[in-house]
Design a protein around this motif. Structure first.
Motif, PDB file in Angstrom:
ATOM      1  N   MET A 170      51.059 -31.062  81.838  1.00 54.52           N
ATOM      2  CA  MET A 170      50.569 -29.915  81.069  1.00 54.52           C
ATOM      3  C   MET A 170      49.060 -29.832  81.299  1.00 54.52           C
ATOM      4  O   MET A 170      48.335 -30.815  81.257  1.00 54.52           O
ATOM      5  N   SER A 171      48.605 -28.580  81.539  1.00 57.49           N
ATOM      6  CA  SER A 171      47.192 -28.345  81.758  1.00 57.49           C
ATOM      7  C   SER A 171      46.703 -27.247  80.826  1.00 57.49           C
ATOM      8  O   SER A 171      47.467 -26.642  80.066  1.00 57.49           O
ATOM      9  N   GLU A 172      45.407 -26.976  80.859  1.00 62.56           N
ATOM     10  CA  GLU A 172      44.800 -25.954  79.990  1.00 62.56           C
ATOM     11  C   GLU A 172      45.449 -24.601  80.204  1.00 62.56           C
ATOM     12  O   GLU A 172      45.523 -23.789  79.281  1.00 62.56           O
ATOM     13  N   ARG A 173      45.956 -24.369  81.433  1.00 61.23           N
ATOM     14  CA  ARG A 173      46.607 -23.084  81.688  1.00 61.23           C
ATOM     15  C   ARG A 173      47.902 -22.926  80.926  1.00 61.23           C
ATOM     16  O   ARG A 173      48.394 -21.819  80.737  1.00 61.23           O
ATOM     17  N   ASP A 174      48.443 -24.064  80.482  1.00 60.73           N
ATOM     18  CA  ASP A 174      49.728 -23.997  79.754  1.00 60.73           C
ATOM     19  C   ASP A 174      49.528 -23.752  78.256  1.00 60.73           C
ATOM     20  O   ASP A 174      50.499 -23.622  77.503  1.00 60.73           O
ATOM     21  N   VAL A 175      48.289 -23.704  77.817  1.00 58.47           N
ATOM     22  CA  VAL A 175      48.004 -23.502  76.377  1.00 58.47           C
ATOM     23  C   VAL A 175      47.314 -22.146  76.196  1.00 58.47           C
ATOM     24  O   VAL A 175      46.322 -21.856  76.882  1.00 58.47           O
ATOM     25  N   ASN A 176      47.855 -21.367  75.306  1.00 60.05           N
ATOM     26  CA  ASN A 176      47.319 -20.026  75.048  1.00 60.05           C
ATOM     27  C   ASN A 176      46.908 -19.871  73.568  1.00 60.05           C
ATOM     28  O   ASN A 176      47.633 -20.304  72.662  1.00 60.05           O
ATOM     29  N   VAL A 200      39.141 -28.375  70.430  1.00 61.04           N
ATOM     30  CA  VAL A 200      40.420 -29.028  70.174  1.00 61.04           C
ATOM     31  C   VAL A 200      40.838 -29.757  71.462  1.00 61.04           C
ATOM     32  O   VAL A 200      40.796 -29.173  72.553  1.00 61.04           O
ATOM     33  N   THR A 201      41.239 -30.997  71.308  1.00 59.75           N
ATOM     34  CA  THR A 201      41.637 -31.807  72.465  1.00 59.75           C
ATOM     35  C   THR A 201      43.155 -31.900  72.525  1.00 59.75           C
ATOM     36  O   THR A 201      43.810 -32.170  71.499  1.00 59.75           O
ATOM     37  N   PHE A 202      43.648 -31.663  73.722  1.00 61.12           N
ATOM     38  CA  PHE A 202      45.088 -31.788  73.938  1.00 61.12           C
ATOM     39  C   PHE A 202      45.314 -33.026  74.820  1.00 61.12           C
ATOM     40  O   PHE A 202      44.702 -33.144  75.892  1.00 61.12           O
ATOM     41  N   THR A 203      46.165 -33.869  74.387  1.00 59.66           N
ATOM     42  CA  THR A 203      46.469 -35.106  75.147  1.00 59.66           C
ATOM     43  C   THR A 203      47.964 -35.130  75.468  1.00 59.66           C
ATOM     44  O   THR A 203      48.780 -35.482  74.605  1.00 59.66           O
ATOM     45  N   PRO A 204      48.325 -34.749  76.706  1.00 60.16           N
ATOM     46  CA  PRO A 204      49.755 -34.753  77.055  1.00 60.16           C
ATOM     47  C   PRO A 204      50.299 -36.193  77.111  1.00 60.16           C
ATOM     48  O   PRO A 204      49.538 -37.155  77.254  1.00 60.16           O
ATOM     49  N   GLY A 205      51.494 -36.322  77.055  1.00 54.63           N
ATOM     50  CA  GLY A 205      52.114 -37.641  77.153  1.00 54.63           C
ATOM     51  C   GLY A 205      52.130 -38.147  78.586  1.00 54.63           C
ATOM     52  O   GLY A 205      51.611 -37.496  79.504  1.00 54.63           O
ATOM     53  N   GLU A 206      52.732 -39.265  78.760  1.00 51.71           N
ATOM     54  CA  GLU A 206      52.826 -39.869  80.089  1.00 51.71           C
ATOM     55  C   GLU A 206      53.544 -38.913  81.051  1.00 51.71           C
ATOM     56  O   GLU A 206      54.498 -38.248  80.684  1.00 51.71           O
ATOM     57  N   CYS A 207      53.031 -38.926  82.270  1.00 58.59           N
ATOM     58  CA  CYS A 207      53.604 -38.108  83.343  1.00 58.59           C
ATOM     59  C   CYS A 207      53.409 -36.615  83.113  1.00 58.59           C
ATOM     60  O   CYS A 207      54.090 -35.781  83.725  1.00 58.59           O
ATOM     61  N   ARG A 208      52.549 -36.263  82.132  1.00 58.81           N
ATOM     62  CA  ARG A 208      52.377 -34.825  81.839  1.00 58.81           C
ATOM     63  C   ARG A 208      50.948 -34.377  82.156  1.00 58.81           C
ATOM     64  O   ARG A 208      50.567 -33.245  81.851  1.00 58.81           O
ATOM     65  N   CYS A 247      44.939 -20.674  66.400  1.00 58.81           N
ATOM     66  CA  CYS A 247      46.314 -21.054  66.733  1.00 58.81           C
ATOM     67  C   CYS A 247      46.506 -21.127  68.268  1.00 58.81           C
ATOM     68  O   CYS A 247      45.982 -20.282  69.008  1.00 58.81           O
ATOM     69  N   TYR A 248      47.292 -22.108  68.658  1.00 53.17           N
ATOM     70  CA  TYR A 248      47.586 -22.306  70.086  1.00 53.17           C
ATOM     71  C   TYR A 248      49.107 -22.432  70.278  1.00 53.17           C
ATOM     72  O   TYR A 248      49.787 -23.080  69.475  1.00 53.17           O
ATOM     73  N   GLY A 249      49.566 -21.798  71.349  1.00 56.55           N
ATOM     74  CA  GLY A 249      50.990 -21.862  71.674  1.00 56.55           C
ATOM     75  C   GLY A 249      51.212 -22.316  73.121  1.00 56.55           C
ATOM     76  O   GLY A 249      50.358 -22.097  73.973  1.00 56.55           O
ATOM     77  N   SER A 250      52.376 -22.917  73.377  1.00 58.55           N
ATOM     78  CA  SER A 250      52.681 -23.389  74.740  1.00 58.55           C
ATOM     79  C   SER A 250      54.179 -23.555  74.859  1.00 58.55           C
ATOM     80  O   SER A 250      54.893 -23.736  73.862  1.00 58.55           O
ATOM     81  N   ASP A 251      54.626 -23.459  76.079  1.00 60.49           N
ATOM     82  CA  ASP A 251      56.038 -23.724  76.291  1.00 60.49           C
ATOM     83  C   ASP A 251      56.329 -25.212  76.182  1.00 60.49           C
ATOM     84  O   ASP A 251      57.489 -25.626  76.055  1.00 60.49           O
ATOM     85  N   TRP A 252      55.291 -25.965  76.297  1.00 56.69           N
ATOM     86  CA  TRP A 252      55.423 -27.405  76.108  1.00 56.69           C
ATOM     87  C   TRP A 252      55.393 -27.733  74.613  1.00 56.69           C
ATOM     88  O   TRP A 252      54.883 -26.984  73.797  1.00 56.69           O
ATOM     89  N   ASP A 253      55.929 -28.858  74.294  1.00 60.06           N
ATOM     90  CA  ASP A 253      55.851 -29.321  72.899  1.00 60.06           C
ATOM     91  C   ASP A 253      54.482 -29.956  72.709  1.00 60.06           C
ATOM     92  O   ASP A 253      54.201 -31.047  73.201  1.00 60.06           O
ATOM     93  N   ILE A 254      53.617 -29.216  71.966  1.00 60.94           N
ATOM     94  CA  ILE A 254      52.253 -29.707  71.786  1.00 60.94           C
ATOM     95  C   ILE A 254      52.022 -30.275  70.390  1.00 60.94           C
ATOM     96  O   ILE A 254      50.892 -30.520  69.972  1.00 60.94           O
ATOM     97  N   SER A 255      53.073 -30.408  69.641  1.00 62.27           N
ATOM     98  CA  SER A 255      52.944 -30.837  68.257  1.00 62.27           C
ATOM     99  C   SER A 255      52.222 -32.174  68.140  1.00 62.27           C
ATOM    100  O   SER A 255      51.458 -32.405  67.209  1.00 62.27           O
ATOM    101  N   SER A 256      52.451 -33.067  69.103  1.00 60.48           N
ATOM    102  CA  SER A 256      51.838 -34.393  69.021  1.00 60.48           C
ATOM    103  C   SER A 256      50.655 -34.541  69.952  1.00 60.48           C
ATOM    104  O   SER A 256      50.066 -35.616  70.059  1.00 60.48           O
ATOM    105  N   SER A 257      50.316 -33.438  70.636  1.00 61.28           N
ATOM    106  CA  SER A 257      49.251 -33.515  71.636  1.00 61.28           C
ATOM    107  C   SER A 257      47.886 -33.079  71.076  1.00 61.28           C
ATOM    108  O   SER A 257      46.843 -33.320  71.696  1.00 61.28           O
TER     109      SER A 257
END
Length: 418
Positions: A1-7, A61-69, A17-27
């Motif tokens: 997941m990259s910055e382009r995946d967060v809108n 706001v910092t987004f921290t994807p999980g492993e391999c993301r 508010c930020y939305g993504s197709d990825w699950d960002i709840s814990s990121s």
């Protein structure tokens, strides 16, 4: 997941508010652990509430994807004053006039030149400025939030405003007569002193124990109460009222006594002659003495109004006598009430003493004695005359007898010739 995946998107007012197709709840991680809440309408959108210190600055706001993301990345948002929540503004209602609503804005250390401009309405009438508010009136006031004197299209919650001016009637001065009281006073206010001269709908009532007075100055401050009773205690009151309805003042009460007046006249004056040369006077007390003392002055004058004598009595006595007066003489009696200061109008009546009955009795006795003496004198004279006549008759008879017997009568003497 990259910055382009967060809108960035809109979901909750006042939130970023930020939305993504990825699950960002814990990121998501925020500065100082700002709270992150899910959007109710979209389970893939999460919102961050900027703190007041974030307004007029950037929120990162910092987004921290999980492993391999992928690696962590930051999304920065410029937080304008539009994120200000008006419900957090503290509004302290005014307690005096001119009215001021003390507005305490949230601590916005990075924001400058913020202010609130209020307008108020009475029963949905035309808006007025806060400085134009009148006392004893209910208003609904709303503040428009400005930055650099320009609206940011946000308003404060409506606040109810009513200022009851605390008016006090003080420094009451008085001018008294026997039937009136003139009062003058000053009006002060703890919370509206500056606007008192502008309160044209403020008026005054004054009274003394129910007897109302007339305010004699256009803006209040002086009134006269008439029709009072002399030498009488009164509790006088001055009250301020607004729009001729609401009693709005305290104080203004004073206890006074009117000055001494003229007593009322005595009533039912009656005169009687006693023992031919004594005049008895009686009367009824007046309705009021209008002063501190109660007594009567009774004057005995001749018919041509020259004073013969006078007497003073206490107010508990209602009759007096004048003795040893001249017989068969007209007198004028004047009775007044006196209160220690003034006399009443006199009640006047006239009467005449009777004849001297003792002299008449003496004269009658004298006349009787004279008549008796005269009678005795006449009787004596009658008997003397009768006795002389009888004696002369005897002598005449003896002379006739002597002539008849040719002898000298008794007592005859020969007269010798010379």
């Amino acid at each position: 997941m990259s910055e382009r995946d967060v809108n960035e998107t809109s979901c909750i007012p006042g939130y970023v508010c930020y939305g993504s197709d990825w699950d960002i709840s814990s990121s998501i991680s925020t500065p100082n652990k700002r709270s992150v809440v899910p959007c109710r309408n979209d389970e893939k959108t999460f919102c961050v509430r900027p703190a007041n210190e974030d307004i007029c600055s950037d929120l990162t706001v910092t987004f921290t994807p999980g492993e391999c993301r992928g690696s962590s990345f930051n999304v920065t948002k410029s937080i304008s004053v539009d994120f200000l929540n008006p419900s957090e503004i503290q509004q302290i209602k005014p307690t005096g006039l001119p009215a001021e609503i003390n507005t305490t804005l949230p601590d916005l250390p990075k924001c400058k030149n913020l202010s609130v401009s209020y307008t108020c309405s009475e029963n949905n009438k035309a808006d007025v400025k806060l400085s134009e508010l009148k006392p004893f009136t209910d208003y609904s006031c709303t503040g428009l939030i400005l930055q650099n004197s320009i609206s940011i299209n946000k308003t404060t919650p409506s606040v109810h405003v009513r200022v009851d001016c605390e008016l006090t009637i003080t420094n009451i001065k008085k001018d008294l007569t026997s039937t009136s009281i003139e009062l003058s006073w000053k009006t002060t206010s703890k919370n509206c002193q500056q606007v008192l001269p502008l309160l044209h709908e403020l008026s005054y009532d004054c009274s003394c124990d129910g007897q109302t007075g007339k305010v004699t100055s256009p803006d209040g401050g002086t009134c006269v109460i008439t029709g009072l009773n002399p030498f009488t205690g009164y509790t006088c009151r001055v009250r301020a009222k607004y729009k001729n309805k609401i009693q709005v003042s305290t104080g203004g009460e004073v206890k006074l006594q009117t000055k001494v007046g003229t007593p009322a006249a005595v009533t039912e004056l009656k005169l009687h002659v006693h023992e031919h040369n004594t005049i008895k006077v009686s009367w009824h007390r007046p309705s009021t003495f209008n002063g501190p003392e109660r007594k009567y002055i009774i004057r005995l004058n001749t018919a041509d109004d020259k004073e013969v004598t006078k007497k003073e009595l206490e107010g508990t006595k209602y009759e007096v006598e004048f003795k040893d007066l001249s017989y068969s003489t007209s007198y004028k009696v004047k009775v007044t009430a006196h209160n220690g200061h003034y006399e009443s109008i006199p009640q006047i009546s006239e009467i005449s003493t009777l004849y001297n009955n003792k002299a008449v009795i003496g004269f009658r006795v004298f006349l009787f004695i004279v008549i008796v003496l005269a009678f005795l004198f006449l009787t004596y004279k009658f008997y003397i005359q009768k006795f002389r006549k009888s004696t002369n008759d005897v002598n005449d008879d003896m002379e006739l007898e002597a002539i008849y017997e040719n002898r000298q009568p008794p007592g005859w003497h020969h007269k010798e010739a010379h």
